[in-house]
Scaffold this motif. Structure first.
Motif, PDB file in Angstrom:
ATOM      1  N   GLN A   2       0.850  -1.184   0.000  1.00 16.81           N
ATOM      2  CA  GLN A   2       0.000   0.000   0.000  1.00 16.81           C
ATOM      3  C   GLN A   2       0.888   1.237   0.000  1.00 16.81           C
ATOM      4  O   GLN A   2       1.474   1.600   1.017  1.00 16.81           O
ATOM      5  N   PRO A   3       1.012   1.911  -1.140  1.00 15.75           N
ATOM      6  CA  PRO A   3       1.843   3.105  -1.190  1.00 15.75           C
ATOM      7  C   PRO A   3       1.219   4.263  -0.430  1.00 15.75           C
ATOM      8  O   PRO A   3       0.013   4.300  -0.183  1.00 15.75           O
ATOM      9  N   HIS A   4       2.061   5.208  -0.096  1.00 16.64           N
ATOM     10  CA  HIS A   4       1.569   6.478   0.442  1.00 16.64           C
ATOM     11  C   HIS A   4       1.182   7.361  -0.740  1.00 16.64           C
ATOM     12  O   HIS A   4       1.953   7.499  -1.697  1.00 16.64           O
ATOM     13  N   VAL A   5      -0.006   7.944  -0.683  1.00 13.97           N
ATOM     14  CA  VAL A   5      -0.489   8.813  -1.760  1.00 13.97           C
ATOM     15  C   VAL A   5      -0.813  10.173  -1.180  1.00 13.97           C
ATOM     16  O   VAL A   5      -1.641  10.299  -0.277  1.00 13.97           O
ATOM     17  N   ARG A   6      -0.145  11.194  -1.689  1.00 15.76           N
ATOM     18  CA  ARG A   6      -0.400  12.563  -1.243  1.00 15.76           C
ATOM     19  C   ARG A   6      -1.041  13.343  -2.391  1.00 15.76           C
ATOM     20  O   ARG A   6      -0.430  13.510  -3.446  1.00 15.76           O
ATOM     21  N   PRO A   7      -2.284  13.807  -2.225  1.00 16.30           N
ATOM     22  CA  PRO A   7      -2.984  14.531  -3.297  1.00 16.30           C
ATOM     23  C   PRO A   7      -2.745  16.030  -3.242  1.00 16.30           C
ATOM     24  O   PRO A   7      -2.528  16.610  -2.171  1.00 16.30           O
ATOM     25  N   PHE A   8      -2.807  16.658  -4.412  1.00 10.87           N
ATOM     26  CA  PHE A   8      -2.693  18.107  -4.552  1.00 10.87           C
ATOM     27  C   PHE A   8      -3.809  18.561  -5.490  1.00 10.87           C
ATOM     28  O   PHE A   8      -3.923  18.044  -6.605  1.00 10.87           O
ATOM     29  N   PHE A   9      -4.595  19.543  -5.058  1.00 13.81           N
ATOM     30  CA  PHE A   9      -5.754  19.973  -5.844  1.00 13.81           C
ATOM     31  C   PHE A   9      -5.475  21.287  -6.539  1.00 13.81           C
ATOM     32  O   PHE A   9      -5.044  22.267  -5.910  1.00 13.81           O
ATOM     33  N   HIS A  10      -5.736  21.327  -7.849  1.00 17.23           N
ATOM     34  CA  HIS A  10      -5.603  22.543  -8.649  1.00 17.23           C
ATOM     35  C   HIS A  10      -7.008  23.080  -8.894  1.00 17.23           C
ATOM     36  O   HIS A  10      -7.743  22.583  -9.753  1.00 17.23           O
ATOM     37  N   ARG A  11      -7.376  24.092  -8.127  1.00 18.14           N
ATOM     38  CA  ARG A  11      -8.771  24.531  -8.118  1.00 18.14           C
ATOM     39  C   ARG A  11      -9.213  25.130  -9.454  1.00 18.14           C
ATOM     40  O   ARG A  11     -10.369  24.971  -9.858  1.00 18.14           O
ATOM     41  N   ASP A  12      -8.316  25.805 -10.164  1.00 21.53           N
ATOM     42  CA  ASP A  12      -8.717  26.455 -11.417  1.00 21.53           C
ATOM     43  C   ASP A  12      -9.200  25.446 -12.453  1.00 21.53           C
ATOM     44  O   ASP A  12     -10.030  25.785 -13.305  1.00 21.53           O
ATOM     45  N   SER A  13      -8.669  24.236 -12.425  1.00 22.46           N
ATOM     46  CA  SER A  13      -9.083  23.216 -13.399  1.00 22.46           C
ATOM     47  C   SER A  13      -9.729  22.008 -12.741  1.00 22.46           C
ATOM     48  O   SER A  13     -10.030  21.025 -13.417  1.00 22.46           O
ATOM     49  N   ASN A  14      -9.940  22.054 -11.431  1.00 21.01           N
ATOM     50  CA  ASN A  14     -10.517  20.933 -10.672  1.00 21.01           C
ATOM     51  C   ASN A  14      -9.735  19.635 -10.883  1.00 21.01           C
ATOM     52  O   ASN A  14     -10.308  18.553 -10.979  1.00 21.01           O
ATOM     53  N   THR A  15      -8.407  19.774 -10.960  1.00 24.92           N
ATOM     54  CA  THR A  15      -7.538  18.637 -11.231  1.00 24.92           C
ATOM     55  C   THR A  15      -6.831  18.189  -9.964  1.00 24.92           C
ATOM     56  O   THR A  15      -6.321  19.007  -9.191  1.00 24.92           O
TER      57      THR A  15
END
Length: 287
Positions: A2-15
């Motif tokens: 189970q890898p560690h997953v760190r998310p980053f949100f780009h609000r201008d494109s909802n990515t």
């Protein structure tokens, strides 16, 4: 594993972009990084990509891969910018990028000097090709439908779906771009549904339907039970009818013109012209 997953949100494109890394160890990959772009001024900036870079440096991660799920139409990729700062990382996409380049190269009149063999990338994944992120066993899973070059990446127990699946209450992505196919997307999703129900699913976009907070993580089991477009028991003809009817109501993405001509270059911006300025083209009455 189970890898560690760190998310980053780009609000201008909802990515959503991700840094995925070994649970113990330094090996990591970056998935779908975003280059900030203001369409009104034509200005680029790198704050979002810098956040990814800062994260891997602060945790002393060794980035082996920069993974693109497809040539995005809603944001410019920061893959090229990150690669130049992470020299050990390989920038990769699915081999279907060749067909996307062949389709869009003429639309932007990129000419014979623009290779349509995917050579702008360090690596093109073949169907179900295995690769490694340190000790994490990984696989590139073709997922055409939204685009012909779409891939999902299974890294340990974490599946990065690109635009094939959104959160269950968001359904699935459009299939009306050149090379897209709702029938192909349905079949791609059925392949993903063969993975264990506990497989963690990390989506590329979320729009917060009905005002909920944006989210990025779900599971294959939750998708099969609750996806509003393609839950278990949904037939191909039913899905195609729903998807094509919905696609007919959608406007073009605001950044499709700058995004695609950048992303088929692996995120590299056009070379400066003789005045030192870079230019992106706008084809009129074409798309």
């Amino acid at each position: 594993m189970q890898p560690h997953v760190r998310p980053f949100f780009h609000r201008d494109s909802n990515t959503w972009s991700y840094v995925v890394s070994e649970p113990e160890g330094r090996a990591a990959a970056i998935v779908d990084p975003v280059l900030d772009f203001d369409i009104r001024s034509g200005r680029t900036s790198t704050a979002s990509a810098q956040a990814l870079l800062d994260d891997v440096r602060e945790r002393d991660l060794d980035v082996a891969w920069i993974l693109e799920t497809h040539a995005h139409a809603d944001h410019l990729s920061a893959g090229d910018w990150l690669k130049r700062r992470l020299p050990r990382a390989r920038l990769a996409i699915g081999e279907g990028i060749r067909s996307v380049q062949k389709t869009f190269g003429p639309i932007f009149n990129l000419g014979g000097h623009f290779p349509v063999d995917g050579s702008q990338f360090d690596h093109l994944f073949g169907a179900d090709e295995a690769f490694a992120v340190g000790a994490l066993t990984s696989r590139a899973i073709p997922a055409p439908g939204h685009t012909s070059d779409s891939n999902a990446y299974l890294v340990g127990d974490a599946l990065f779906t690109g635009d094939s699946l959104f959160m269950p209450d968001g359904g699935t992505a459009r299939c009306d771009f050149p090379g897209g196919s709702a029938a192909a997307l349905y079949r791609s999703i059925q392949r993903l549904f063969e993975l264990p129900d506990a497989t963690r699913v990390f989506v590329c976009h979320d729009y917060g339907p009905d005002g909920r907070e944006v989210a990025c993580e779900t599971t294959i089991g939750a998708q099969k039970r609750h996806n509003i477009h393609v839950r278990e028991g949904t037939g191909e003809a039913q899905f195609v009818q729903l998807r094509e009817a919905r696609d007919a109501t959608l406007a073009m993405p605001a950044l499709i013109i700058p995004a695609v001509q950048t992303n088929i270059r692996a995120g590299a911006l056009p070379e400066p012209e003789n005045n030192g300025t870079r230019y992106l083209k706008i084809p009129l009455d074409t798309l």
